[in-house]
Scaffold this motif. Structure first.
Motif, mmCIF file in Angstrom:
data_model
loop_
_atom_site.group_PDB
_atom_site.id
_atom_site.type_symbol
_atom_site.label_atom_id
_atom_site.label_comp_id
_atom_site.label_asym_id
_atom_site.label_seq_id
_atom_site.Cartn_x
_atom_site.Cartn_y
_atom_site.Cartn_z
ATOM 1 N N LEU A 25 -43.166 23.141 11.830
ATOM 2 C CA LEU A 25 -43.164 23.929 10.237
ATOM 3 C C LEU A 25 -43.981 23.675 9.122
ATOM 4 O O LEU A 25 -44.702 22.894 8.800
ATOM 5 C CB LEU A 25 -41.859 23.071 9.320
ATOM 6 N N PRO A 26 -44.052 24.641 8.164
ATOM 7 C CA PRO A 26 -44.954 24.370 7.429
ATOM 8 C C PRO A 26 -45.185 23.409 6.384
ATOM 9 O O PRO A 26 -44.560 22.306 6.375
ATOM 10 C CB PRO A 26 -45.305 25.841 6.162
ATOM 11 N N MET A 27 -46.061 22.727 6.256
ATOM 12 C CA MET A 27 -46.505 21.752 6.065
ATOM 13 C C MET A 27 -45.259 21.002 4.743
ATOM 14 O O MET A 27 -45.706 21.831 3.467
ATOM 15 C CB MET A 27 -47.576 21.297 5.421
ATOM 16 N N ASN A 28 -44.840 20.063 4.419
ATOM 17 C CA ASN A 28 -44.080 19.607 3.043
ATOM 18 C C ASN A 28 -44.594 18.905 3.038
ATOM 19 O O ASN A 28 -45.410 17.952 3.041
ATOM 20 C CB ASN A 28 -43.014 19.085 4.543
ATOM 21 N N THR A 29 -44.871 19.195 1.442
ATOM 22 C CA THR A 29 -44.900 18.522 0.133
ATOM 23 C C THR A 29 -45.068 17.292 -0.025
ATOM 24 O O THR A 29 -45.431 16.270 -0.666
ATOM 25 C CB THR A 29 -45.268 19.329 -0.664
ATOM 26 N N ASP A 280 -47.430 17.792 -9.312
ATOM 27 C CA ASP A 280 -47.033 18.952 -8.821
ATOM 28 C C ASP A 280 -47.273 19.222 -6.262
ATOM 29 O O ASP A 280 -46.832 19.513 -5.731
ATOM 30 C CB ASP A 280 -46.348 19.891 -9.184
ATOM 31 N N THR A 281 -48.812 19.109 -6.746
ATOM 32 C CA THR A 281 -49.743 19.040 -5.840
ATOM 33 C C THR A 281 -49.917 18.338 -5.147
ATOM 34 O O THR A 281 -50.804 17.774 -3.696
ATOM 35 C CB THR A 281 -50.938 20.551 -5.571
ATOM 36 N N LYS A 282 -49.969 16.815 -5.610
ATOM 37 C CA LYS A 282 -50.666 15.370 -4.995
ATOM 38 C C LYS A 282 -49.486 14.624 -4.041
ATOM 39 O O LYS A 282 -48.265 15.102 -3.759
ATOM 40 C CB LYS A 282 -50.562 14.642 -6.279
ATOM 41 N N SER A 283 -50.075 14.421 -3.538
ATOM 42 C CA SER A 283 -49.967 13.638 -2.426
ATOM 43 C C SER A 283 -48.522 12.467 -2.563
ATOM 44 O O SER A 283 -49.287 11.991 -3.429
ATOM 45 C CB SER A 283 -51.193 13.256 -1.454
ATOM 46 N N VAL A 284 -48.381 11.678 -1.406
ATOM 47 C CA VAL A 284 -46.995 10.612 -1.625
ATOM 48 C C VAL A 284 -48.575 9.473 -2.159
ATOM 49 O O VAL A 284 -48.062 9.263 -2.838
ATOM 50 C CB VAL A 284 -46.622 10.094 -0.378
ATOM 51 N N ALA A 285 -49.637 9.902 -1.188
ATOM 52 C CA ALA A 285 -49.960 7.996 -1.101
ATOM 53 C C ALA A 285 -50.923 8.330 -2.863
ATOM 54 O O ALA A 285 -50.989 7.251 -3.614
ATOM 55 C CB ALA A 285 -51.363 8.339 -0.485
ATOM 56 N N GLU A 286 -51.416 9.510 -3.574
ATOM 57 C CA GLU A 286 -51.698 10.111 -5.038
ATOM 58 C C GLU A 286 -50.812 9.505 -5.799
ATOM 59 O O GLU A 286 -51.236 8.970 -6.267
ATOM 60 C CB GLU A 286 -52.717 10.978 -5.186
ATOM 61 N N HIS A 287 -49.609 9.922 -4.991
ATOM 62 C CA HIS A 287 -48.543 9.844 -6.459
ATOM 63 C C HIS A 287 -48.106 7.571 -6.558
ATOM 64 O O HIS A 287 -47.724 6.967 -7.632
ATOM 65 C CB HIS A 287 -47.139 10.211 -6.277
ATOM 66 N N PHE A 288 -48.105 7.443 -5.119
ATOM 67 C CA PHE A 288 -48.125 6.012 -4.950
ATOM 68 C C PHE A 288 -49.085 5.311 -5.929
ATOM 69 O O PHE A 288 -48.914 3.934 -6.990
ATOM 70 C CB PHE A 288 -48.098 5.041 -3.320
ATOM 71 N N GLU A 289 -50.649 5.623 -5.771
ATOM 72 C CA GLU A 289 -52.081 5.563 -6.324
ATOM 73 C C GLU A 289 -51.583 4.792 -7.977
ATOM 74 O O GLU A 289 -51.526 4.269 -8.598
ATOM 75 C CB GLU A 289 -52.833 5.893 -6.410
#
Length: 622
Positions: A25-29, A280-289
């Motif tokens: 599957l295309p990468m899930n954001t 909206d284009t940031k990763s889960v890790a960036e959101h967590f940080e």
């Protein structure tokens, strides 16, 4: 009068090429760390009802009269049968301890007031204690959490993962955290109740008022109960779960619940840090940080702690009730924290506003949202003769960038049963809807227990009425009980039609979760066939799905009364993308292995002679 040409039931045709290999599957954001390689199937279970063998179904009946299912009813055999049906996940609905009318004071649980409980068994969305589970579900209610932990282990041992509900927007009017971990304070314990709003209050208050039970509410159908007196003490009154700011809500409001405050001021403005542009284009890790060290409302912290409590116990994900009533910044905060603990966590949200889908996926870091108001509603219109199926193409086109996030379903605890007269009218008429719903996108497919044996939800439980299996009452589920066969879980009491229907679901779901094409590309072939194919009735819908190694054509005839014959056209651009040369291709049914037809490619265009009987389905492989 409904025109014959748009009466609906159907058939589905699926064309495959030979060798089948999984395509990614295309990468899930929303969950970059998880590569979803195959279709996921979620089997939703209303936990209280699944194992109930009692068939009395007395309106407003007690547990003693109507029975109740237990965690222990999910035996290794039951779980194996669910796995063999094609499921990857079980959503155990109604597990957290919610308000109900039953005396558990002997184990330290206070009685709930029937004036603010819907039904006798209570709404699973009026949670009373998030750190424990419904005592009705345990053989030994005092040991209920241990019994649920054992079910988590059995579920995993069966090769399945599990979801439970989190209801962040509202909680029971009488919430009592009797099982809070050390350091966790109860909802509202530190609130300033003299003001309508304060950021770190857990609730909104109606100053100088007391809560009043809505008019015309008749708890327990008028049965005498020491607490049933038309009153419930709450001073000052709180906002009701659906946002009502009246001290005396309407009977149609969610009067059994109170709304949780997430730092949204009464005027709708936000009282918390907002995500910067581009997140909206940031990763889960960036959101967590981003959230580390940020000062956030108290309710955010409480619900994050709740989610991580259950994650630590082995729960594999959550279904979030009415997620769009909670700001997506909170979801970024909580979901990123969950993903840092379990990157594979399955996060499913109930969201009904298409304009907000991308915010909850990309900013809220949801994995999946309900595809209810578009695909589900369109299919329901089609099967009821209110619409042609052509609009399904526009829906898929409009969701192309997020289609892998839009969970497909035709039945759940909130909706009318697929087989009910109010929806499709029969299990057979539901078949083409199920094939389209399952094959039209790469997102997960969800079915609701009993759907696979044609449960129509005909019972009137008391508070709940027919067409939906009641979530408020102690009831039995007749078709499911015939499959359950007194705990043997072998279908021993099913009718021949019910056995055939379950076999259909089993074949379809197992095909879907092993198909690489269903994780690949989508292209409708509706337009060319609608414009030029003789016999292509208005109730027919056709599309293609493919991967590098597997090519599918799905044709559904929603007319439930007519057998149709026509020469289906596969346009040249599809044939070109599939690299098919001119020639004849023998294609053989894989669903039932009872049909072989020819696909002819001439001058780069494909044609196949199709004969479609009402409610029939085929899977053809090259």
């Amino acid at each position: 009068m409904i025109k014959k040409t748009i009466l609906i039931a159907g058939i589905s045709l699926i064309l495959l090429t030979a060798a089948c290999k999984t395509a990614a599957l295309p990468m899930n954001t929303a969950k970059e760390n998880t590569k979803v390689e195959n279709k996921i199937v979620v089997y939703q279970i209303f936990t209280r009802l699944f194992g109930n063998k009692n068939a009395a179904n007395k309106p407003w009946g007690t547990i003693e009269e109507n029975g109740v299912g237990k965690f222990n009813d999910f035996t290794a055999k039951a779980l194996k049968e669910i796995k063999d049906l094609g499921a990857n996940y079980i959503w155990y609905t109604g597990v957290p301890h919610h308000a109900l009318v039953r005396d558990y004071t002997s184990i330290g649980i206070s009685n709930d007031d029937p004036d603010v409980v819907k039904g006798r068994a209570g709404s699973p969305y009026a949670v009373k204690d998030y750190y424990n589970v419904n005592p009705d579900l345990a053989v030994n209610p005092a040991n209920r959490l241990v019994e649920f932990e054992a079910l988590i282990t059995r579920t995993h041992d069966a090769g399945l993962k599990l979801l439970i509900d989190i209801v962040p927007n509202h909680i029971a009017r009488k919430y009592e955290g009797r099982n809070n971990p050390a350091g966790v304070t109860d909802f509202g314990a530190n609130d300033d109740v003299t003001v309508e709003y304060k950021r770190d209050n857990n609730f909104y208050y109606i100053a100088n008022s007391k809560f009043e039970v809505p008019d015309t509410v008749k708890p327990l159908n008028g049965e005498a109960n020491p607490l049933s007196d038309g009153k419930f003490t709450e001073i000052p009154a709180k906002w009701t779960g659906n946002g009502s700011r009246m001290a005396k809500p309407d009977k149609n409001d969610w009067y059994e619940t109170v709304k949780v405050n997430y730092g949204i001021r009464p005027d709708g403005s936000k009282d918390f840090p907002e995500l910067p542009a581009g997140f909206d284009t940031k990763s889960v890790a960036e959101h967590f940080e981003f959230w580390q060290g940020k000062d956030v409302p108290d309710s955010w912290k409480k619900f994050k702690d709740i989610a991580l409590f259950w994650t630590a116990k082995g729960v594999d994900g959550f279904r979030y009730d009415m997620a769009e009533m909670v700001p997506y910044e909170f979801w970024s905060y909580m979901n990123s924290a969950i993903k840092m603990k379990n990157p594979d966590a399955f996060l499913l949200a109930e969201v009904y506003n298409p304009k907000e889908y991308r915010n909850y996926i990309r900013l809220g870091k949801m994995d999946y949202l309900y595809d209810k108001v578009e695909t589900y509603d369109k299919l329901k219109e089609v099967i009821q003769g209110k619409s042609l199926p052509d609009g399904l193409s526009d829906i898929q086109k409009g969701m192309k960038d997020i289609e892998q996030h839009m969970l497909q379903f035709l039945d759940n605890h909130d909706e009318q049963r697929l087989s009910s007269p109010e929806f499709a009218g029969s299990p057979e008429k539901g078949k083409p809807l199920m094939v389209v719903s399952t094959t039209i996108s790469s997102a997960p497919t969800m079915i609701y227990f009993g759907q696979e044996v044609g449960e129509a939800g005909n019972e009137n439980g008391g508070f709940g009425t027919h067409s939906r299996t009641s979530i408020f009452d102690y009831v039995g589920v007749p078709s499911h009980q015939r499959w359950m066969n007194n705990g043997k879980f072998d279908g021993g009491q099913l009718t021949d039609k019910e056995k055939a229907l379950r076999d259909f679901y089993k074949r379809l779901l197992n095909f879907s979760n092993s198909s690489s094409a269903l994780m690949g590309e989508f292209q409708e072939i509706q337009t060319v066939n609608r414009q030029s194919t003789v016999g292509f009735d208005p109730g027919i819908y056709a599309f293609t799905r493919w991967s590098d190694t597997q090519k599918l054509i799905v044709v559904s005839n929603f007319s439930w009364i007519t057998t149709s014959s026509f020469e289906l056209k596969i346009p040249a651009d599809v044939i070109g993308k599939w690299n098919l040369k001119d020639g004849d291709y023998t294609i053989t049914d894989q669903l039932y292995r009872n049909s072989t037809i020819q696909l002819k490619v001439v001058k780069g265009e494909g044609k196949a002679q199709i004969k479609i009987a009402p409610s029939e389905s085929f899977i053809y492989q090259l």
